[in-house]
Design a protein around this motif. Structure first.
Motif, PDB file in Angstrom:
ATOM      1  N   SER A 212       0.831  -1.214   0.000  1.00 46.06           N
ATOM      2  CA  SER A 212       0.000   0.000   0.000  1.00 46.06           C
ATOM      3  C   SER A 212       0.860   1.257   0.000  1.00 46.06           C
ATOM      4  N   LEU A 213       1.929   1.247   0.795  1.00 46.23           N
ATOM      5  CA  LEU A 213       2.823   2.403   0.835  1.00 46.23           C
ATOM      6  C   LEU A 213       3.513   2.608  -0.512  1.00 46.23           C
ATOM      7  N   THR A 214       3.878   1.512  -1.161  1.00 44.99           N
ATOM      8  CA  THR A 214       4.520   1.614  -2.476  1.00 44.99           C
ATOM      9  C   THR A 214       3.574   2.235  -3.496  1.00 44.99           C
ATOM     10  N   ARG A 215       2.329   1.787  -3.481  1.00 46.38           N
ATOM     11  CA  ARG A 215       1.342   2.355  -4.412  1.00 46.38           C
ATOM     12  C   ARG A 215       1.105   3.833  -4.115  1.00 46.38           C
ATOM     13  N   LEU A 216       1.068   4.170  -2.825  1.00 50.61           N
ATOM     14  CA  LEU A 216       0.823   5.556  -2.440  1.00 50.61           C
ATOM     15  C   LEU A 216       1.973   6.463  -2.869  1.00 50.61           C
ATOM     16  N   LEU A 217       3.197   6.021  -2.621  1.00 47.90           N
ATOM     17  CA  LEU A 217       4.362   6.847  -2.934  1.00 47.90           C
ATOM     18  C   LEU A 217       4.600   6.971  -4.431  1.00 47.90           C
ATOM     19  N   THR A 218       4.200   5.951  -5.189  1.00 49.05           N
ATOM     20  CA  THR A 218       4.409   5.991  -6.645  1.00 49.05           C
ATOM     21  C   THR A 218       3.148   6.379  -7.400  1.00 49.05           C
ATOM     22  N   LEU A 219       2.109   6.776  -6.655  1.00 46.28           N
ATOM     23  CA  LEU A 219       0.830   7.178  -7.261  1.00 46.28           C
ATOM     24  C   LEU A 219       0.280   6.095  -8.185  1.00 46.28           C
ATOM     25  N   ASN A 220       0.383   4.847  -7.722  1.00 47.03           N
ATOM     26  CA  ASN A 220      -0.136   3.679  -8.458  1.00 47.03           C
ATOM     27  C   ASN A 220       0.531   3.460  -9.808  1.00 47.03           C
ATOM     28  N   ARG A 221       1.708   4.022  -9.980  1.00 45.76           N
ATOM     29  CA  ARG A 221       2.401   3.849 -11.257  1.00 45.76           C
ATOM     30  C   ARG A 221       3.359   2.665 -11.242  1.00 45.76           C
ATOM     31  N   MET A 222       3.501   2.033 -10.115  1.00 43.78           N
ATOM     32  CA  MET A 222       4.424   0.898  -9.997  1.00 43.78           C
ATOM     33  C   MET A 222       3.661  -0.353  -9.589  1.00 43.78           C
ATOM     34  N   LYS A 223       3.841  -1.429 -10.355  1.00 44.15           N
ATOM     35  CA  LYS A 223       3.219  -2.701  -9.999  1.00 44.15           C
ATOM     36  C   LYS A 223       3.979  -3.332  -8.833  1.00 44.15           C
ATOM     37  N   THR A 224       3.242  -3.992  -7.970  1.00 45.56           N
ATOM     38  CA  THR A 224       3.849  -4.528  -6.747  1.00 45.56           C
ATOM     39  C   THR A 224       3.991  -6.049  -6.776  1.00 45.56           C
ATOM     40  N   TYR A 225       3.984  -6.648  -7.965  1.00 47.48           N
ATOM     41  CA  TYR A 225       4.066  -8.112  -8.019  1.00 47.48           C
ATOM     42  C   TYR A 225       5.415  -8.627  -7.525  1.00 47.48           C
ATOM     43  N   LEU A 226       6.481  -7.829  -7.691  1.00 48.70           N
ATOM     44  CA  LEU A 226       7.782  -8.257  -7.182  1.00 48.70           C
ATOM     45  C   LEU A 226       7.797  -8.261  -5.655  1.00 48.70           C
ATOM     46  N   ILE A 227       7.121  -7.283  -5.052  1.00 53.96           N
ATOM     47  CA  ILE A 227       7.008  -7.262  -3.588  1.00 53.96           C
ATOM     48  C   ILE A 227       6.205  -8.463  -3.120  1.00 53.96           C
ATOM     49  N   GLU A 228       5.141  -8.756  -3.838  1.00 56.28           N
ATOM     50  CA  GLU A 228       4.306  -9.914  -3.501  1.00 56.28           C
ATOM     51  C   GLU A 228       5.128 -11.197  -3.524  1.00 56.28           C
ATOM     52  N   GLY A 229       5.923 -11.378  -4.571  1.00 56.92           N
ATOM     53  CA  GLY A 229       6.729 -12.587  -4.667  1.00 56.92           C
ATOM     54  C   GLY A 229       7.833 -12.638  -3.633  1.00 56.92           C
ATOM     55  N   PHE A 230       8.417 -11.467  -3.342  1.00 55.42           N
ATOM     56  CA  PHE A 230       9.554 -11.407  -2.432  1.00 55.42           C
ATOM     57  C   PHE A 230       9.148 -11.610  -0.978  1.00 55.42           C
ATOM     58  N   LEU A 231       7.922 -11.247  -0.629  1.00 57.61           N
ATOM     59  CA  LEU A 231       7.525 -11.240   0.779  1.00 57.61           C
ATOM     60  C   LEU A 231       6.440 -12.249   1.142  1.00 57.61           C
ATOM     61  N   CYS A 232       5.767 -12.840   0.170  1.00 56.54           N
ATOM     62  CA  CYS A 232       4.668 -13.760   0.494  1.00 56.54           C
ATOM     63  C   CYS A 232       5.188 -15.184   0.690  1.00 56.54           C
ATOM     64  N   HIS A 233       5.850 -15.379   1.795  1.00 55.17           N
ATOM     65  CA  HIS A 233       6.359 -16.700   2.157  1.00 55.17           C
ATOM     66  C   HIS A 233       6.557 -16.724   3.663  1.00 55.17           C
ATOM     67  N   THR A 234       6.822 -17.892   4.205  1.00 52.84           N
ATOM     68  CA  THR A 234       7.123 -18.013   5.628  1.00 52.84           C
ATOM     69  C   THR A 234       8.623 -18.211   5.810  1.00 52.84           C
ATOM     70  N   HIS A 235       9.105 -17.888   6.987  1.00 50.18           N
ATOM     71  CA  HIS A 235      10.530 -18.094   7.244  1.00 50.18           C
ATOM     72  C   HIS A 235      10.877 -19.573   7.206  1.00 50.18           C
ATOM     73  N   ASN A 236       9.988 -20.410   7.717  1.00 44.02           N
ATOM     74  CA  ASN A 236      10.234 -21.850   7.699  1.00 44.02           C
ATOM     75  C   ASN A 236      10.422 -22.357   6.271  1.00 44.02           C
ATOM     76  N   GLY A 237       9.583 -21.879   5.357  1.00 44.88           N
ATOM     77  CA  GLY A 237       9.673 -22.321   3.971  1.00 44.88           C
ATOM     78  C   GLY A 237      10.922 -21.824   3.273  1.00 44.88           C
ATOM     79  N   SER A 238      11.218 -20.540   3.410  1.00 49.54           N
ATOM     80  CA  SER A 238      12.383 -19.980   2.715  1.00 49.54           C
ATOM     81  C   SER A 238      13.690 -20.509   3.301  1.00 49.54           C
TER      82      SER A 238
END
Length: 524
Positions: free
Chosen positions: A406-432
């Motif tokens: 949400s902060l990324t979208r706000l700071l970039t005025l929705n001009r930046m896609k956040t799929y890389l953030i989704e991939g980078f952060l949507c995991h558990t520590h146990n799994g990674s």
């Protein structure tokens, strides 16, 4: 519990003391080396400057990593306390001995020739043997391992175990030396000693330190627990696809790495003739993230086979894989040699292991050499060597990935896609954590045989792409694959790194993939 705490404290104290002595000796040797260079060369010579830079890197690194050792040590006890508070259970970590840590997953640690290298999990119908990387337990120097074993031996002095031979399980009392000697003498190579502790499996629900958002827990309904999340783009109007392509993402990523970049940029001809299948690996994206899994190679392969190959009844298919996915792609090629039509690898993590060197430890030190510079190596060292610091990073970032998006979208005025953030952060520590050690590090000794098998038994084109400025996986890894598989074609993309080899040049890469598939189809 008090004995465990005391033993753990002693082991950590020995660890810090040993690390200090070893690093102190390294600094002394390095300083002596610098002094010799000063005598032989002028102060303006490049070797002299490089030597000083290396010395500074090691010296600063000594203090930084010494501090991180202390922080990780303190976090170990902090998380044990928090785990007990939130989950009413003491959770062993990899600071513990292997016998203590088997309670972490409900699986039994198997000892072969005195080294902990396998895990056995029992079901009603069969017994699974999984290879685990010894880097999970022994990330320190060999002297540290010896000191730790002195403390460990006090607790493991007297216990009962099981001896397995072929399909027979026999009870063996360790006090009965005579019967044990006879049994071991008859079939010495087939014996493995198992600790007989029975532990209940951990629940599959997320832990308190994991993210509980609807995206990260979308796998919890019973219908999706046993299969990976698969994103499929296939021809419209139920037209039968001529070919299938399986995309396997890399470490700390997801299927969106492909679906947000390549899928929209394929030509209409490709979209009407190919079924494009991008999968979220076990522990990533919307796929299951069980906290009782060790995320071994077998588990990853079985989930891909079940969710993709069997589910979509794939008889022949192309594979496109990135980084970590290259290991799984090669393993699939070995297991299904007649099904692979083409193999496209992006930044394959292949390190040629010298003879006589332990493969997993060697690969770990190549990927994460404990340097403070460049930043990529420091980050890799941080998540590879420090279990509890890595868990803290996941607690702060992964648990709050929605806020960061949400902060990324706000700071970039929705001009930046956040799929890389989704991939980078949507995991558990146990799994990674387990995927990093059991797949990337643990496969160090297997990749050479995989490549030999691909060279001799897999009849398909092998194409490799690598970024010229990749600081995560060096270009030499791709050339190493070329050495093992001479027919492989290597493309080094100038001024591109581990991510921008795809992101930012997705249109060009989509065209390159289409040419590879067309060529392999004509060849077949």
């Amino acid at each position: 519990m008090l004995n465990e705490t005391i033993n753990s404290f002693i082991r950590h104290l020995l660890y810090i003391l040993t690390l200090y002595l070893i690093h102190h000796q390294l600094i002394y040797i390095t300083l002596s080396h610098i002094h010799k260079i000063q005598i032989k060369t002028t102060s303006s010579s490049p070797p002299h400057i490089m030597a000083i830079a290396r010395w500074l890197n090691r010296t600063v690194g000594f203090f930084v990593f010494f501090l991180l050792d202390i922080i990780d040590f303190l976090l170990c006890f902090t998380y044990k306390t928090l785990d007990f508070f939130f989950e009413s259970e003491w959770k062993p970590c990899y600071c513990s001995t292997p016998l203590e840590a088997q309670g972490k997953t409900g699986k039994i640690i198997v000892s072969e020739r005195g080294e902990y290298s396998k895990v056995v999990s029992m079901t009603r119908t069969k017994i699974h043997f999984d290879e685990i990387s010894d880097t999970l337990y022994s990330r320190g120097p060999s002297l540290l391992m010896r000191l730790s074993k002195l403390v460990r031996s006090v607790k493991c002095f007297n216990y009962k175990g099981l001896i397995m031979r072929r399909n027979v399980v026999e009870s063996c009392d360790h006090n009965d030396h005579q019967s044990k000697k006879k049994l071991c003498g008859r079939n010495k190579k087939r014996l493995m000693t198992l600790n007989s502790t029975v532990v209940e499996k951990s629940p599959t629900t997320p832990r308190w330190s994991d993210c509980h958002c609807s995206f990260c827990t979308s796998w919890l309904p019973s219908s999706t627990k046993d299969s990976l999340f698969v994103n499929v783009q296939q021809p419209k109007d139920n037209k039968k696809a001529r070919d299938n392509v399986v995309f396997i993402h890399g470490f700390l990523s997801s299927s969106s790495f492909w679906t947000e970049t390549l899928f929209p940029n394929f030509s209409d001809s490709t979209k009407s003739n190919y079924r494009l299948i991008a999968v979220d690996l076990l522990g990533y994206g919307r796929s299951p993230k069980p906290n009782d899994s060790l995320y071994t190679l077998r588990e990853h392969l079985e989930m891909i086979e079940k969710s993709v190959i069997s589910h979509y009844k794939l008889k022949k298919f192309h594979i496109v894989a990135h980084s970590l996915g290259c290991v799984l792609a090669l393993a699939l090629a070995v297991k299904h040699p007649g099904a692979i039509k083409s193999l496209t690898l992006l930044a394959p993590p292949y390190y040629k292991v010298p003879k006589g060197v332990h493969a997993a430890q060697y690969v770990m030190r190549k990927v994460a050499p404990k340097n403070v510079w460049p930043p990529m190596q420091f980050g890799a060292s941080l998540i590879s060597w420090y279990e509890h610091i890595g868990r803290t990073v996941c607690l702060v970032l992964c648990k709050n990935h929605r806020l960061l998006e949400s902060l990324t979208r706000l700071l970039t005025l929705n001009r930046m896609k956040t799929y890389l953030i989704e991939g980078f952060l949507c995991h558990t520590h146990n799994g990674s954590w387990h995927t990093l050690h059991n797949i990337i590090f643990g496969s160090g000794g297997k990749l050479e045989s995989y490549l030999d098998h691909v060279r001799d038994h897999v009849d398909c084109d092998v194409t490799i792409f690598h970024g010229g400025k990749d600081e995560v996986i060096p270009v030499e890894c791709s050339y190493g694959v070329k050495t093992k598989v001479p027919r492989a074609t290597v493309h080094v993309i100038p001024d591109k790194d581990h991510i921008t080899i795809v992101v930012g040049r997705q249109k060009d890469f989509a065209r390159e993939l289409e040419l590879i598939w067309q060529k392999s189809t004509k060849t077949c």
